[in-house]
Design an enzyme around this catalytic site. Structure first.
Site, PDB file in Angstrom:
ATOM      1  N   LYS A 263       0.858  -1.190   0.000  1.00 41.28           N
ATOM      2  CA  LYS A 263       0.000   0.000   0.000  1.00 41.28           C
ATOM      3  C   LYS A 263       0.887   1.230   0.000  1.00 41.28           C
ATOM      4  O   LYS A 263       1.719   1.402   0.885  1.00 41.28           O
ATOM      5  CB  LYS A 263      -0.909  -0.012   1.234  1.00 41.28           C
ATOM      6  N   ASP A 268      -2.532  10.195   3.675  1.00 39.55           N
ATOM      7  CA  ASP A 268      -3.935   9.808   3.814  1.00 39.55           C
ATOM      8  C   ASP A 268      -4.678  10.849   4.651  1.00 39.55           C
ATOM      9  O   ASP A 268      -4.611  10.840   5.878  1.00 39.55           O
ATOM     10  CB  ASP A 268      -4.018   8.423   4.484  1.00 39.55           C
ATOM     11  N   LYS A 275     -10.224  12.736   7.997  1.00 30.44           N
ATOM     12  CA  LYS A 275      -9.741  12.352   9.320  1.00 30.44           C
ATOM     13  C   LYS A 275      -9.662  13.571  10.225  1.00 30.44           C
ATOM     14  O   LYS A 275      -9.342  14.667   9.753  1.00 30.44           O
ATOM     15  CB  LYS A 275      -8.319  11.773   9.219  1.00 30.44           C
ATOM     16  N   ASP A 286       1.593   6.207   5.553  1.00 31.69           N
ATOM     17  CA  ASP A 286       0.619   5.286   4.973  1.00 31.69           C
ATOM     18  C   ASP A 286       1.138   4.605   3.699  1.00 31.69           C
ATOM     19  O   ASP A 286       0.413   3.859   3.044  1.00 31.69           O
ATOM     20  CB  ASP A 286      -0.697   6.025   4.697  1.00 31.69           C
ATOM     21  N   ASP A 345     -12.148   7.081   3.452  1.00 27.95           N
ATOM     22  CA  ASP A 345     -10.974   6.820   4.291  1.00 27.95           C
ATOM     23  C   ASP A 345     -10.591   5.333   4.292  1.00 27.95           C
ATOM     24  O   ASP A 345      -9.529   4.970   4.775  1.00 27.95           O
ATOM     25  CB  ASP A 345     -11.236   7.305   5.722  1.00 27.95           C
ATOM     26  N   GLU A 347      -9.420   3.694   1.926  1.00 27.35           N
ATOM     27  CA  GLU A 347      -8.856   3.780   0.577  1.00 27.35           C
ATOM     28  C   GLU A 347      -7.793   2.717   0.320  1.00 27.35           C
ATOM     29  O   GLU A 347      -7.550   2.341  -0.828  1.00 27.35           O
ATOM     30  CB  GLU A 347      -8.247   5.175   0.361  1.00 27.35           C
ATOM     31  N   ARG A 349      -7.676  -0.498   0.929  1.00 25.23           N
ATOM     32  CA  ARG A 349      -8.190  -1.734   0.340  1.00 25.23           C
ATOM     33  C   ARG A 349      -8.561  -1.529  -1.129  1.00 25.23           C
ATOM     34  O   ARG A 349      -8.554  -2.475  -1.910  1.00 25.23           O
ATOM     35  CB  ARG A 349      -9.382  -2.242   1.160  1.00 25.23           C
TER      36      ARG A 349
HETATM   37  N1  BES Z   1      -4.288   4.435   6.835  1.00 27.52           N
HETATM   38  C1  BES Z   1      -5.426   4.155   7.614  1.00 27.52           C
HETATM   39  C2  BES Z   1      -5.185   3.105   8.698  1.00 27.52           C
HETATM   40  C3  BES Z   1      -4.226   3.478   9.801  1.00 27.52           C
HETATM   41  C4  BES Z   1      -4.690   3.944  11.009  1.00 27.52           C
HETATM   42  C5  BES Z   1      -2.859   3.286   9.648  1.00 27.52           C
HETATM   43  C6  BES Z   1      -3.805   4.240  12.021  1.00 27.52           C
HETATM   44  C7  BES Z   1      -1.979   3.588  10.657  1.00 27.52           C
HETATM   45  C8  BES Z   1      -2.440   4.055  11.848  1.00 27.52           C
HETATM   46  C9  BES Z   1      -6.541   3.628   6.713  1.00 27.52           C
HETATM   47  O1  BES Z   1      -6.554   4.119   5.430  1.00 27.52           O
HETATM   48  C10 BES Z   1      -7.849   4.005   7.336  1.00 27.52           C
HETATM   49  O2  BES Z   1      -8.114   5.160   7.414  1.00 27.52           O
HETATM   50  N2  BES Z   1      -8.610   2.999   7.762  1.00 27.52           N
HETATM   51  C11 BES Z   1      -9.879   3.232   8.360  1.00 27.52           C
HETATM   52  C12 BES Z   1     -10.834   2.228   7.786  1.00 27.52           C
HETATM   53  C13 BES Z   1     -12.282   2.494   8.135  1.00 27.52           C
HETATM   54  C14 BES Z   1     -12.746   3.777   7.495  1.00 27.52           C
HETATM   55  C15 BES Z   1     -13.109   1.318   7.655  1.00 27.52           C
HETATM   56  C16 BES Z   1      -9.735   3.051   9.863  1.00 27.52           C
HETATM   57  O3  BES Z   1      -8.986   2.185  10.298  1.00 27.52           O
HETATM   58  O4  BES Z   1     -10.371   3.819  10.583  1.00 27.52           O
HETATM   59 ZN    ZN Z   2      -4.784   4.736   4.672  1.00 22.89          ZN
HETATM   60 MN    MN Z   3      -7.637   5.926   5.229  1.00 19.50          MN
END
Ligand code: BES
Ligand code: ZN
Ligand code: MN
Length: 496
Positions: A263, A268, A275, A286, A345, A347, A349
């Site tokens: 990834k 992000d 966020k 990220d 968010d 993104e 996947r």
């Molecule tokens: N990049 C984030 C995940 C992340 C969170 C990485 C904290 C490192 C530290 C990812 O893109 C994300 O935002 N995931 C969301 C998914 C949700 C919207 C289903 C999350 O984990 O809140």
């Molecule tokens: Zn992310």
């Molecule tokens: Mn995200």
């Protein structure tokens, strides 16, 4: 920093600092007898006076004018004596050596008097890794930085010097690759754009004779990567779909092919599902999965990895502008499936889905992806442990073994079919986000829809990819950790 295999015993090495690992169990006198003797018999006494017990991380520094070494550093390793203890010992020692401006440092490769069941080459490698990773600092933006020690002498007894030399080399290669991944992550997002990540891949390709293809947005879109394009839509920085290819030197029967998929979200923001500031602050990290993949690719030739390897990094920002993807938009990915982007968010996947489908099209025999994918995985496993999920238990078992050897914490999470149910779309094949329950597993269940029948493993590295707070082992500095590189290298060096 040069590593040199010493040809005399530790206590005979002329150096600025000799570091001795001391276990909590063994008495200092017993542990350190010969070093103690060379130092004029004062070490144990001084250590006792300073309250040194050998507890993990404790140190005592003693000036030893009578000895061939100018200073002795006692380093507590607690009750352990395996490779992880040696890695921590070496890192603690080398950091202290830098603090006191030692140029030549002598390190042990075993914990004295501890029962030792790890082979000598593994111990040497652990010390090289600990010292090399421990001395790392991201210093590009510092005006001045203390120099690292120039030379590290390794006292390894009289084993097979050829094998020990190879262990040093393997450790150095792993360190260099890990630190390259750290550098890529630590660069701020205004510097480490998708284009800069592609340039880094180009440098890696040139440095170790790899093939490189970089797909531009229009090419990716034309190929059918609608999900990757949907994430890139809101960014002013051109996305890059990066493919590195390593072929082993040896010409023989066609080797198996492994795809590493990373990834590569260089920042992000969350997109329109934005966020909060606290959650966005470290999101330059990220792209840590892509960084690990690119850095790993650059080490394969040095380790004479016997399989063919693709390194695929889907690099884009997740930003907001007038063309940004909206919550509720429906998009078709490379695999043909449609996805309702419920939450912009989620993104990672999306870009991974297209990258996995690309790997499937390339006809690889197995796929391993690394992604800072979910906060849920961090909630489940904490800051230092990555989550492992996949569709092939044998592959996952091999990765768990590689991670244990590398000293990287990896823990399997379940991937029951019901995790997919939440991800099924109402008016599309899939949606990219559901409730908070089982977030890491649901994300993996989504990914599984894009790998077809290929054996596949997914490492959610959201926790261990970036070190923020206290509690990191001494070979990890704040910032990018290079998590995954050492596990992948162990795995690929002996993939079956
Ligand atoms: N990049 C984030 C995940 C992340 C969170 C990485 C904290 C490192 C530290 C990812 O893109 C994300 O935002 N995931 C969301 C998914 C949700 C919207 C289903 C999350 O984990 O809140
Ligand atoms: Zn992310
Ligand atoms: Mn995200």
């Amino acid at each position: 920093m040069r590593f040199v295999l010493a040809d005399t015993a530790l206590h005979e090495l002329p150096c600025d600092l000799l570091a001795l690992p001391v276990s909590e169990r063994g008495s200092l006198e017993g542990n350190a007898a010969r070093v103690e003797q060379a130092a004029g018999g004062r070490l144990a006494e001084i250590a006792r006076a300073d309250g040194f017990t050998g507890a993990r991380g404790q140190v005592v520094l003693v000036h030893t004018p009578e000895a061939p070494f100018r200073r002795a550093l006692l380093v507590g390793v607690g009750r352990e004596a395996g490779t992880e203890a040696l890695r921590r010992y070496a890192a603690t020692a080398i950091r202290r050596a830098r603090d006191v401006r030692a140029a030549r440092v002598a390190l042990a490769t075993s914990v004295a008097s501890a029962t030792e069941d790890t082979p000598p080459d593994e111990r040497v490698r652990a010390v090289v890794e600990g010292a090399g990773l421990g001395i790392y600092r991201f210093d590009r933006y510092r005006s001045h930085d203390e120099p690292a020690p120039a030379e590290v002498l390794l006292a390894a007894g009289d084993g097979d010097r050829g094998a020990l030399g190879r262990a040093i080399r393997a450790g150095e290669v792993a360190v260099d690759a890990t630190c390259r991944a750290r550098d890529l992550v630590n660069e701020p997002a205004n510097v480490m754009t998708p284009a800069a990540l592609a340039d880094a891949a180009r440098a890696v390709a040139a440095g170790s004779g790899l093939g490189l293809t970089v797909l531009e947005l229009d090419e990716a879109r034309a190929m059918g990567m609608g999900l990757f394009a949907a994430v890139a839509a809101g960014s002013a920085e051109p996305p890059k779909f990066i493919v590195l290819e390593y072929r082993p030197d040896a010409s023989g029967p066609a080797p198996r092919t492994v795809a590493l998929v990373g990834k590569g979200i260089t920042f992000d923001t969350g997109g329109l599902s934005i966020k909060p500031a606290g959650g966005m602050r470290t999101m330059k990290s990220d792209m840590a999965g892509a960084a690990a993949v690119i850095a790993t690719m650059g080490a394969l030739r040095d380790l004479a990895v016997p399989v063919r390897v693709f390194g695929i990094a889907a690099a884009t920002e997740n930003m907001i502008n007038g063309r940004a993807t909206r919550p509720g938009d429906i998009v078709r990915g490379l695999g043909g499936k449609t996805v309702e982007i419920v939450n912009t968010d989620a993104e990672g996947r999306l870009v991974l889905a297209d990258a996995l489908a690309y790997a499937v099209r390339a006809g690889v025999d197995e796929i391993i992806d690394l992604a800072t994918l979910t906060g849920a995985c961090v909630v489940a496993l904490g800051d230092w442990t990555a989550g492992l999920m996949g569709n092939d238990q044998a592959l996952m078992d091999r990765l768990l073994r590689a991670a244990a050897q590398a000293g990287e914490q990896l823990w399997q999470l379940p991937l029951y079919d019901e995790f997919l149910e939440a991800m099924r779309g109402d008016i599309s094949d899939l949606k990219n986000s559901a409730g908070r329950e089982g977030g890491a597993e649901r994300a993996a269940a989504f990914l599984r829809e894009f790998v077809g029948t290929a054996p596949w493993a997914h490492l959610d590295i959201a926790g261990p990819a970036f070190a923020e707070d206290k509690g990191a082992p001494p070979y990890i500095a704040a910032g990018g950790t290079g998590y995954g590189v050492r596990t992948l290298l162990r795995y690929l060096a002996s993939p079956r």
